[in-house]
Design a protein around this motif. Structure first.
Motif, PDB file in Angstrom:
ATOM      1  N   ASP A  32       0.843  -1.002   0.000  1.00  0.00           N
ATOM      2  CA  ASP A  32      -0.018   0.050   0.013  1.00  0.00           C
ATOM      3  C   ASP A  32       0.877   1.283   0.057  1.00  0.00           C
ATOM      4  OD1 ASP A  32      -2.585  -1.372  -0.056  1.00  0.00           O
ATOM      5  OD2 ASP A  32      -2.458  -1.433   1.956  1.00  0.00           O
ATOM      6  N   THR A  33       2.041   1.178  -0.376  1.00  0.00           N
ATOM      7  CA  THR A  33       2.990   2.356  -0.545  1.00  0.00           C
ATOM      8  C   THR A  33       2.523   3.233  -1.660  1.00  0.00           C
ATOM      9  OG1 THR A  33       4.711   1.102  -1.792  1.00  0.00           O
ATOM     10  CG2 THR A  33       4.694   1.248   0.740  1.00  0.00           C
ATOM     11  N   VAL A  34       2.888   4.381  -1.776  1.00  0.00           N
ATOM     12  CA  VAL A  34       2.691   5.402  -2.805  1.00  0.00           C
ATOM     13  C   VAL A  34       3.998   5.760  -3.423  1.00  0.00           C
ATOM     14  CG1 VAL A  34       0.399   6.213  -1.815  1.00  0.00           C
ATOM     15  CG2 VAL A  34       2.387   7.445  -1.163  1.00  0.00           C
ATOM     16  N   ASP A  82      -6.975  11.367  -5.753  1.00  0.00           N
ATOM     17  CA  ASP A  82      -7.225  11.884  -4.402  1.00  0.00           C
ATOM     18  C   ASP A  82      -6.236  13.355  -4.456  1.00  0.00           C
ATOM     19  OD1 ASP A  82      -7.102  12.630  -1.649  1.00  0.00           O
ATOM     20  OD2 ASP A  82      -6.267  10.690  -1.021  1.00  0.00           O
ATOM     21  N   SER A  84      -6.203  15.796  -2.453  1.00  0.00           N
ATOM     22  CA  SER A  84      -5.816  16.172  -1.328  1.00  0.00           C
ATOM     23  C   SER A  84      -4.622  15.447  -0.592  1.00  0.00           C
ATOM     24  CB  SER A  84      -6.962  16.203  -0.101  1.00  0.00           C
ATOM     25  OG  SER A  84      -7.188  14.737  -0.003  1.00  0.00           O
ATOM     26  N   HIS A  85      -4.165  14.553  -1.326  1.00  0.00           N
ATOM     27  CA  HIS A  85      -3.106  13.810  -0.694  1.00  0.00           C
ATOM     28  C   HIS A  85      -1.643  14.651  -1.129  1.00  0.00           C
ATOM     29  CE1 HIS A  85      -0.113  10.441  -0.445  1.00  0.00           C
ATOM     30  NE2 HIS A  85      -1.168   9.673   0.144  1.00  0.00           N
ATOM     31  N   GLN A  86      -0.775  14.403  -0.470  1.00  0.00           N
ATOM     32  CA  GLN A  86       0.505  15.303  -0.581  1.00  0.00           C
ATOM     33  C   GLN A  86       1.262  14.854  -1.690  1.00  0.00           C
ATOM     34  OE1 GLN A  86       2.571  15.174   3.427  1.00  0.00           O
ATOM     35  NE2 GLN A  86       2.771  12.869   2.974  1.00  0.00           N
ATOM     36  N   LEU A  87       0.958  13.359  -1.903  1.00  0.00           N
ATOM     37  CA  LEU A  87       2.026  12.993  -2.966  1.00  0.00           C
ATOM     38  C   LEU A  87       0.998  12.912  -4.121  1.00  0.00           C
ATOM     39  CD1 LEU A  87       3.955  10.294  -1.154  1.00  0.00           C
ATOM     40  CD2 LEU A  87       4.965  12.531  -1.957  1.00  0.00           C
ATOM     41  N   ALA A  88       0.046  13.537  -4.401  1.00  0.00           N
ATOM     42  CA  ALA A  88      -0.706  13.522  -5.697  1.00  0.00           C
ATOM     43  C   ALA A  88      -0.086  14.385  -6.762  1.00  0.00           C
ATOM     44  CB  ALA A  88      -2.118  14.224  -5.402  1.00  0.00           C
ATOM     45  N   TYR A  93      -3.956  12.487  -9.044  1.00  0.00           N
ATOM     46  CA  TYR A  93      -3.858  11.090  -8.753  1.00  0.00           C
ATOM     47  C   TYR A  93      -2.650  10.534  -8.138  1.00  0.00           C
ATOM     48  CZ  TYR A  93      -7.476  10.254 -12.282  1.00  0.00           C
ATOM     49  OH  TYR A  93      -8.471  10.402 -13.255  1.00  0.00           O
ATOM     50  N   VAL A  94      -2.936   9.794  -7.131  1.00  0.00           N
ATOM     51  CA  VAL A  94      -1.861   9.065  -6.440  1.00  0.00           C
ATOM     52  C   VAL A  94      -1.421   7.783  -6.792  1.00  0.00           C
ATOM     53  CG1 VAL A  94      -1.116   8.434  -4.016  1.00  0.00           C
ATOM     54  CG2 VAL A  94      -2.588  10.378  -4.385  1.00  0.00           C
ATOM     55  N   TYR A  96      -0.029   4.113  -6.490  1.00  0.00           N
ATOM     56  CA  TYR A  96       0.202   3.169  -5.495  1.00  0.00           C
ATOM     57  C   TYR A  96       1.052   2.094  -6.292  1.00  0.00           C
ATOM     58  CZ  TYR A  96      -2.968   4.939  -2.348  1.00  0.00           C
ATOM     59  OH  TYR A  96      -3.702   5.882  -1.399  1.00  0.00           O
TER      60      TYR A  96
END
Length: 138
Positions: A32-34, A82, A84-88, A93-94, A96
């Motif tokens: 589940d790592t990004v 996502d 709002s995700h910091q790595l988007a 898009y993030v 995974y």
């Protein structure tokens, strides 16, 4: 082929399955790592085996199983929208990792059973050798 070759063959198989279990553990830990700062997500790894056969006139201890490499699965990782995700990324898009948890569980069960079977082979060979020695003493 001598009885001692059985220990070498099973021992090499146990070692190879141990490496396979390590790869599965690494894959499961990163399921589940990004994507990191470099934009690359973790890629699942698979251990590649090769059987080693005795050549005519060569030492029988060269038979067994060897790991010839570890390959990365090049399937693209799963992308989730996502923003709002910091790595988007710029599109929100993030990315995974491409690890499939179900496949990894199947690999883990298979490797574990192969590992156990090879240990049983070594135990049986040991038992047979001990019985042979006992027969010689009697």
């Amino acid at each position: 082929m001598s009885m001692f070759s059985i220990f070498h063959i099973s021992g090499s198989a146990v070692s190879a399955q141990s490496q396979r279990l390590n790869a599965v553990a690494s894959n499961m830990a990163n399921a589940d790592t990004v994507a990191g700062p470099d934009g690359q997500a973790y890629k699942a790894r698979q251990v590649v085996f090769q059987s080693v056969m005795a050549q005519n006139g060569t030492d029988q201890t060269d038979v067994g199983v060897q790991v010839v490499g570890v390959q990365e699965n090049q399937t693209p990782g799963r992308r989730v929208h996502d923003p709002s995700h910091q790595l988007a990324d710029a599109d929100g898009y993030v990315t995974y990792s491409n690890v499939n948890s179900v496949e990894e569980m199947v690999n883990m069960i298979s490797a574990s059973r192969s590992y156990q079977n090879n240990l049983e082979v070594m135990g049986t060979a040991k038992s047979l050798l001990l019985k042979t020695l006992q027969m010689g003493q009697g």
